[in-house]
Design an enzyme around this catalytic site. Structure first.
Site, PDB file in Angstrom:
ATOM      1  N   LYS A  12       0.427  -0.971  -0.164  1.00 37.56           N
ATOM      2  CA  LYS A  12      -0.484  -0.153   0.105  1.00 37.56           C
ATOM      3  C   LYS A  12       0.915   1.171   0.086  1.00 37.56           C
ATOM      4  CE  LYS A  12      -4.540   0.764   2.649  1.00 37.56           C
ATOM      5  NZ  LYS A  12      -5.226   0.941   1.396  1.00 37.56           N
TER       6      LYS A  12
HETATM    7  N1  PMP Z   1      -7.811  -1.907  -3.052  1.00 34.07           N
HETATM    8  C1  PMP Z   1      -6.701  -0.777  -2.491  1.00 34.07           C
HETATM    9  C2  PMP Z   1      -6.741  -0.084  -3.900  1.00 34.07           C
HETATM   10  C3  PMP Z   1      -7.355  -0.436  -1.555  1.00 34.07           C
HETATM   11  O1  PMP Z   1      -7.067   0.759  -0.522  1.00 34.07           O
HETATM   12  C4  PMP Z   1      -8.498  -0.853  -0.294  1.00 34.07           C
HETATM   13  C5  PMP Z   1      -8.365   0.035   0.465  1.00 34.07           C
HETATM   14  N2  PMP Z   1      -7.199  -0.702   1.718  1.00 34.07           N
HETATM   15  C6  PMP Z   1      -8.687  -2.441  -0.490  1.00 34.07           C
HETATM   16  C7  PMP Z   1      -8.074  -2.004  -2.103  1.00 34.07           C
HETATM   17  C8  PMP Z   1      -9.579  -2.910   0.301  1.00 34.07           C
HETATM   18  O2  PMP Z   1      -8.319  -3.484   1.362  1.00 34.07           O
HETATM   19  P1  PMP Z   1      -8.676  -3.667   2.612  1.00 34.07           P
HETATM   20  O3  PMP Z   1      -9.951  -5.281   2.676  1.00 34.07           O
HETATM   21  O4  PMP Z   1      -7.309  -4.868   3.537  1.00 34.07           O
HETATM   22  O5  PMP Z   1      -8.623  -2.183   3.378  1.00 34.07           O
END
Ligand code: PMP
Length: 323
Positions: A174
């Protein structure tokens, strides 16, 4: 001169930053937590972050952080990819998050944003884009945040921007800089009157939405792009897969999805820490049955809400109490 009206989005009107933040080992008042313009991450997008939610428990007695360990693990994995190495350990980060929420007297649904970043050039390290020879920092800020996505369903369009490819920027991490891709896609979708955008990967298969993963429902089966579809491996996605199988007895397929299959799905929903479980009721001009009575999407949303609020004992190990 015409002064443009600044529109506040639903997220801004329902959120409030807490008064204190954590910055490099210290607790600082939010308005005084500033960094120099020379900060490497500000110049080059070399930071990694997490979005984590805390929920008031169903008895209203505590605030529980949802899947904190998994979020901290992903933060540290993302950090190691960018050689952000001299930051606190998982244990220390967990303690700092809990300490900060307590100092901020967080008593409602909240959002936690740890961000590990490249900071200053070390002595002897020359100006420019780089990872080694740069110090690292860590900030954590927290805010009040309730559900912010329209509960009665959202409208999405296919973006003309492709989801970043893993051989350009690692998609599993991320990374702050990657979010230019999401920002361009969501902005263009919103300017065209939609709520969010579906992004295809460089192979033309469905990847994800701008800050969430995508699921479709077809004949009682739920289908989602696989981890090699250049997605961020969502923690909510993993949660949905477990809940769908274990609580609803649904078959879950992780496989490539072409855009036409999405348009012809019975239902569709997004999963993410921020968006939680968001039914998609329209994709371009196609309408879906995602919020019909007895829809699978609504069953998943209900179970998810019960789990994050601590109403189902089997999943209490996913909750970290703040107090
Ligand atoms: N894809 C992206 C690009 C994101 O920013 C997120 C949010 N974190 C997600 C998917 C979903 O991830 P999570 O369920 O871990 O929040």
């Amino acid at each position: 001169m015409n002064i443009p009206v600044r529109h506040t989005s639903s997220i801004e009107t329902k959120t409030a930053h807490h008064p204190l933040v954590y910055l490099n080992g210290e607790i600082v008042e939010t308005q005084n937590a500033t960094l120099p313009v020379t900060t490497q991450a500000f110049n080059y997008g070399t930071g990694v972050f997490e979005g984590i939610r805390g929920y008031i428990s169903h008895e209203g007695e505590n605030v529980n952080i949802f899947r904190l360990d998994e979020h901290i693990r992903r933060l540290l994995n993302s950090a190691s990819l960018l050689l952000i190495d001299d930051i606190p350990t998982a244990d220390e980060i967990q303690k700092s998050i809990l300490n900060l929420l307590r100092l901020n007297n967080a008593r409602s649904d909240c959002y936690i944003r740890p961000l590990a970043f490249k900071q200053h050039l070390l002595p002897g390290s020359g100006f420019g884009v780089k990872l080694s020879g740069v110090s690292s920092g860590l900030s954590i800020n927290t805010l009040n945040m309730r559900s912010y996505v329209k509960q009665d369903g959202i409208r999405c369009t296919f973006s003309s921007w492709r989801r970043i490819a893993d051989n350009a920027i690692p998609v599993r991490a991320k990374i702050t800089g990657s979010y230019v891709n999401s920002a361009l896609a969501i902005e263009s979708a919103r300017l065209s009157g939609f709520d969010d955008a579906f992004m295809l990967n460089t192979h033309g298969n469905l990847s994800e939405a701008t800050t969430s993963n995508i699921f479709i429902v077809k004949e009682n089966k739920i289908i989602t792009p696989p981890v090699n579809a250049h997605i961020l491996e969502g923690i909510t996605r993993a949660t949905v897969i477990i809940l769908a199988k274990e609580r609803l007895g649904l078959e879950v397929e992780e496989r490539d999805i072409l855009p036409s299959e999405v348009l012809m799905a019975d239902e569709c929903f997004l999963s993410g820490t921020g968006v939680e479980i968001s039914p998609v009721i329209q994709i371009d001009h196609h309408h879906l049955k995602s919020i019909n009575d007895e829809s699978t999407t609504l069953s998943i949303r209900n179970i998810y809400q019960q789990v994050v609020r601590g109403e189902i004992d089997n999943f209490s190990s996913w909750l970290t109490p703040v107090y």
